[in-house]
Design a protein around this motif. Structure first.
Motif, PDB file in Angstrom:
ATOM      1  N   THR A  64       2.433  14.025  34.568  1.00 29.95           N
ATOM      2  CA  THR A  64       2.934  12.818  33.922  1.00 29.95           C
ATOM      3  C   THR A  64       3.339  13.145  32.497  1.00 29.95           C
ATOM      4  N   ILE A  65       4.568  12.789  32.153  1.00 30.40           N
ATOM      5  CA  ILE A  65       5.105  13.036  30.815  1.00 30.40           C
ATOM      6  C   ILE A  65       5.453  11.693  30.183  1.00 30.40           C
ATOM      7  N   LEU A  66       4.815  11.386  29.074  1.00 31.66           N
ATOM      8  CA  LEU A  66       5.154  10.189  28.300  1.00 31.66           C
ATOM      9  C   LEU A  66       6.091  10.587  27.175  1.00 31.66           C
ATOM     10  N   VAL A  67       7.189   9.863  27.044  1.00 33.03           N
ATOM     11  CA  VAL A  67       8.117  10.064  25.929  1.00 33.03           C
ATOM     12  C   VAL A  67       8.109   8.783  25.119  1.00 33.03           C
ATOM     13  N   ASP A  68       7.534   8.845  23.926  1.00 29.49           N
ATOM     14  CA  ASP A  68       7.400   7.636  23.116  1.00 29.49           C
ATOM     15  C   ASP A  68       8.487   7.581  22.057  1.00 29.49           C
ATOM     16  N   ASN A  69       9.194   6.456  22.015  1.00 29.74           N
ATOM     17  CA  ASN A  69      10.297   6.261  21.080  1.00 29.74           C
ATOM     18  C   ASN A  69       9.836   5.591  19.790  1.00 29.74           C
TER      19      ASN A  69
END
Length: 351
Positions: free
Chosen positions: A45-50
């Motif tokens: 699982t990869i979270l990309v937070d903006n």
């Protein structure tokens, strides 16, 4: 020593689940809990937070060390967020999942089973139900109308129940599976779109390259919808949806089909604007349309890129669209049955 280290290097997972977050605190924990309950376990699982101010992604990463977190310095939009995750993903497959989408325990298992059963297909859509009312659809694949208007099939309509796997125009980016190599070959998401219609654009470019997408109706997520953008009729969603719809039409429609359907597209836009005006909501779509026209050079430059890679003509694209006006007005599900695969060639005697 280098060989010994390589021996202990963890093998790459089959799937990389990409979740782009922006102020997703109220929904992210539920989304991640649903992922932990998956019956198919070979995924990362990869979270990309903006650059969310709420710190939800960081808190999730602290609580689950296996999560991979990418922190952008500013809000780069959904398209750039997905691309950032895809660049570091280790899986053969990318599963795009919205932080307000809650997959059923067998969601990934069903998608991967479909990918195994249909090795010639490299992109798959899910059945999206409304999280607030699971008896109603949030979408069963994306549909493209002949006028160049995309919509989620069955949006807000009753769930039709069991359906076979079939072909749709494109997958919705809220819950889709796509082969990573294909995603990168297509150039990933178009970051010029920022947010909204970027998944339709990706699926359209896949069609231009001669590919197709299947919907897997038994791969189910419950989608809250627009949790980070204020709702589907917010100023943000309406502005970007209006601007990007015109840009995707200009960018992706093959030449003969473009000139044939341009009057239809403009007419459908006028009808939609009339409905906005009757609801007192014309300001945001009008701003979006003006922005699209003002910066139309962006879409024209993107068109040169997309059409240069095109491998099929207007007729093939037209056949993948719906030309029934009732499908558009009622937002019907449009799933085409799978064609019977051609028989394998018989090897010559003695081979």
């Amino acid at each position: 020593m280098a060989r010994a280290a390589a021996k202990h290097k963890p093998s790459a997972p089959a799937v990389s689940v990409l979740i782009v977050t922006y102020e997703s605190g109220p929904t992210l924990a539920r989304c991640l809990a649903a992922l932990k309950a998956q019956t198919f376990g070979d995924f990362e699982t990869i979270l990309v937070d903006n650059a969310s101010p709420d710190g939800a992604a960081q808190a999730a990463a602290r609580g689950e060390p296996a999560l991979r977190l990418i922190e952008n310095a500013e809000n780069l939009g959904f398209a750039a967020g997905v691309n950032a995750g895809a660049r570091v993903a280790r899986g053969r497959w990318l599963a795009l999942l919205n932080p307000d989408a809650y997959p059923e325990p067998d969601w990934l298992q069903r998608l991967m089973a479909a990918a195994s059963l249909h090795p010639e297909v490299r992109a798959f859509a899910s059945r999206q139900l409304s999280a607030a009312d699971p008896t109603r659809l949030d979408g069963l694949g994306d549909v493209m109308a002949g006028a160049g208007f995309p919509f989620r099939g069955g949006y807000r309509g009753p769930d039709p129940g069991p359906l076979p796997t079939g072909e749709v125009f494109s997958p919705c980016g809220g819950a889709m599976l796509v082969e990573r190599d294909l995603f990168l070959e297509l150039g990933g998401m178009d970051e010029r779109l920022f947010c909204y219609c970027e998944d339709v654009d990706l699926g359209y470019r896949l069609r231009l390259a001669g590919g197709r997408s299947l919907v897997v109706p038994d791969a189910v997520v419950r989608h809250q919808g627009s949790a980070s953008s204020g709702g589907p009729r917010s100023d943000f969603a309406t502005f970007y949806g209006t601007r990007n719809r015109l840009w995707v039409f200009v960018k992706d429609t093959p030449p003969a089909l473009f000139w044939l359907t341009l009057p239809l597209h403009l007419g459908a836009t006028a009808v939609l604007f009339t409905r906005h005006a009757m609801r007192g909501e014309l300001a945001s779509p009008w701003r979006g349309f003006k922005a699209a026209v003002k910066d139309i050079r962006i879409a024209i430059e993107a068109r040169h890129e997309a059409q240069a890679r095109r491998k099929v003509g207007s007729l093939a694209i037209a056949r993948a669209m719906t030309w029934n006006p009732a499908d558009v007005f009622r937002r019907r599900v449009v799933i085409r049955p799978l064609a019977t695969p051609p028989p394998r060639p018989t090897p010559p005697a003695g081979a």
